[in-house]
Design a protein around this motif. Structure first.
Motif, short mmCIF file in Angstrom:
data_model
loop_
_atom_site.label_atom_id
_atom_site.label_comp_id
_atom_site.label_asym_id
_atom_site.label_seq_id
_atom_site.Cartn_x
_atom_site.Cartn_y
_atom_site.Cartn_z
N ALA A 153 -24.46 0.60 3.23
CA ALA A 153 -25.49 1.31 2.48
C ALA A 153 -26.88 0.72 2.69
CB ALA A 153 -25.15 1.30 0.99
N ALA A 154 -26.97 -0.38 3.46
CA ALA A 154 -28.24 -1.08 3.63
C ALA A 154 -28.90 -0.71 4.95
CB ALA A 154 -28.02 -2.58 3.58
N THR A 155 -30.22 -0.77 4.96
CA THR A 155 -30.97 -0.65 6.21
C THR A 155 -31.33 -2.03 6.76
OG1 THR A 155 -33.08 -0.50 5.01
CG2 THR A 155 -31.94 1.57 5.50
N ARG A 205 -30.63 6.42 -1.15
CA ARG A 205 -31.90 6.00 -0.55
C ARG A 205 -31.79 5.96 0.98
NH1 ARG A 205 -36.07 3.67 -2.85
NH2 ARG A 205 -36.26 2.26 -1.04
N LYS A 206 -30.70 5.39 1.48
CA LYS A 206 -30.56 5.30 2.93
C LYS A 206 -30.50 6.70 3.55
CE LYS A 206 -27.93 3.02 6.57
NZ LYS A 206 -26.87 2.03 6.88
N CYS A 258 -24.92 -1.04 8.90
CA CYS A 258 -26.25 -1.60 8.66
C CYS A 258 -27.11 -1.50 9.92
CB CYS A 258 -26.13 -3.07 8.22
SG CYS A 258 -27.67 -3.77 7.60
N ASP A 259 -28.37 -1.12 9.74
CA ASP A 259 -29.25 -0.87 10.88
C ASP A 259 -29.78 -2.15 11.51
OD1 ASP A 259 -28.92 1.82 10.22
OD2 ASP A 259 -30.68 1.83 8.93
N ALA A 319 -28.08 2.98 -3.43
CA ALA A 319 -28.38 2.52 -2.07
C ALA A 319 -28.05 3.59 -1.04
CB ALA A 319 -27.60 1.24 -1.79
N ARG A 320 -26.90 4.23 -1.19
CA ARG A 320 -26.51 5.26 -0.22
C ARG A 320 -27.49 6.44 -0.24
NH1 ARG A 320 -21.15 4.35 -2.71
NH2 ARG A 320 -20.01 2.88 -1.36
N ARG A 351 -35.03 5.76 3.12
CA ARG A 351 -35.75 4.72 2.38
C ARG A 351 -35.04 3.37 2.54
NH1 ARG A 351 -36.02 9.22 -1.38
NH2 ARG A 351 -38.16 10.02 -1.38
N ALA A 352 -35.80 2.30 2.43
CA ALA A 352 -35.30 0.96 2.75
C ALA A 352 -34.42 0.40 1.64
CB ALA A 352 -36.47 0.01 3.00
N VAL A 353 -33.33 -0.24 2.08
CA VAL A 353 -32.41 -0.97 1.19
C VAL A 353 -32.09 -2.29 1.88
CG1 VAL A 353 -30.14 -1.00 0.08
CG2 VAL A 353 -31.37 1.17 0.34
#
Length: 302
Positions: free
Chosen positions: A183-185, A149-150, A216-217, A146-147, A154-156
């Motif tokens: 680690a999430a978007t 990708r973020k 988190c975004d 996840a980290r 990229r989306a998580v």
């Protein structure tokens, strides 16, 4: 367009009866909803090598799910859970999952290939239940994915679906959930889960603020009959929902996640995506089971 969903699928017994074993699990419910809406969804889990596991994999493939990354454990089998409904459609659970194959999925041959394939897909989605069942090593591997990708833009997506019995103590669950939020978007918490996890009475804006503080975004806090609260970089807004008759609350949050994520992946803006999530959740509340009865098949092991 490819989505990788990571988690534990289980055999299901439901108190409303019916014939045969069925299947479910928070992330699997979301995967099925998204696959039924035409998305290319790979489900990442582990099952056994027994006939029931074979039947599970066949059933998921018939739903349109990519089962390439369903791994097989030589000595374990799927877990089982039972759902009991009260008169208001609220559910309670019993679990038999200590020997679940999914607990060791990250130790199985082939997981490196799965992690490599998931690096470049459109979305990776998992939950706090996913993090609970895969243990410390698996947790670090999934959070590492996840980290990475973020960091690559990229989306998580992550849902803090909390089951206290899966954790040694609340502190470990809190730490894992905050790490996943960071680690999430896209964060998809539920207010009830968050209040139980952090032993507080935080309202939806406060929950969203906690997730933003973790990194988190975008956060959508599900609030049951009150709808949801969306918080992003430039705006924060509550989205009420019309009352619905509740037959069974099982899987409503999983359905919201599927509707919202499917809409965003296919180009919808925030408002249309929230409406799609709420519509699918309302549909799910109106029938027995997390997945529509009659479409989800009983297993027929060969």
């Amino acid at each position: 367009m490819k989505t990788f969903i990571v988690g534990e699928a289980m055999l299901e017994y439901h108190s409303h009866g019916g014939t045969g074993l069925r299947y479910g699990g928070d992330t699997l419910n979301t995967a099925i909803h998204m696959a039924r809406r035409g998305l290319d969804v790979a489900y990442v889990t582990a099952v056994g090598t027994d006939p029931v596991s074979d039947a599970l994999v066949r059933a998921w493939a018939e739903e349109g799910i990519d089962v390439t990354h369903v791994h097989r454990h030589p000595d374990r089998s799927p877990g089982i859970y039972a759902i009991h409904l009260d008169a208001a459609g609220e559910r309670s659970f019993l679990y038999w999952r200590d020997a679940s194959a999914a607990r060791e999925m990250f130790a199985l041959p082939g997981m490196e290939r799965t992690l490599a394939a998931a690096q470049d897909c459109d979305l990776v989605y998992f939950s706090l239940i996913s993090l609970a069942v895969i243990g410390d090593a698996g947790r670090e591997a999934l959070l590492g994915l996840a980290r990475a990708r973020k960091a690559a833009g990229r989306a998580v997506a992550y849902d803090s679906n909390y089951r206290p019995r899966l954790w040694p103590d609340a502190g470990q669950a809190q730490a894992a959930s905050l790490a996943a939020a960071g680690a999430a978007t896209i964060g998809l918490p539920t207010n009830v889960d968050e209040r139980e996890l952090f032993a507080d009475a935080a309202d939806e804006p406060a929950i969203a603020a906690r997730w933003h503080a973790a990194g988190c975004d975008e956060v959508i806090v599900k609030a049951g009959e009150r709808g949801c609260f969306h918080s992003g970089p430039d705006c924060a807004q509550a989205f009420p929902v019309a009352p619905v008759r509740v037959v069974d609350s099982s899987g409503a949050g999983d359905a919201f996640n599927a509707g919202y994520l499917h809409a965003r992946l296919t180009g919808a803006d925030r408002d249309r995506a929230i409406a799609a999530g709420q519509a699918l959740a309302a549909e799910t509340l109106g029938h027995l089971g997390a997945i529509e009865v009659g479409r989800r098949r009983a297993l027929n092991p060969a």
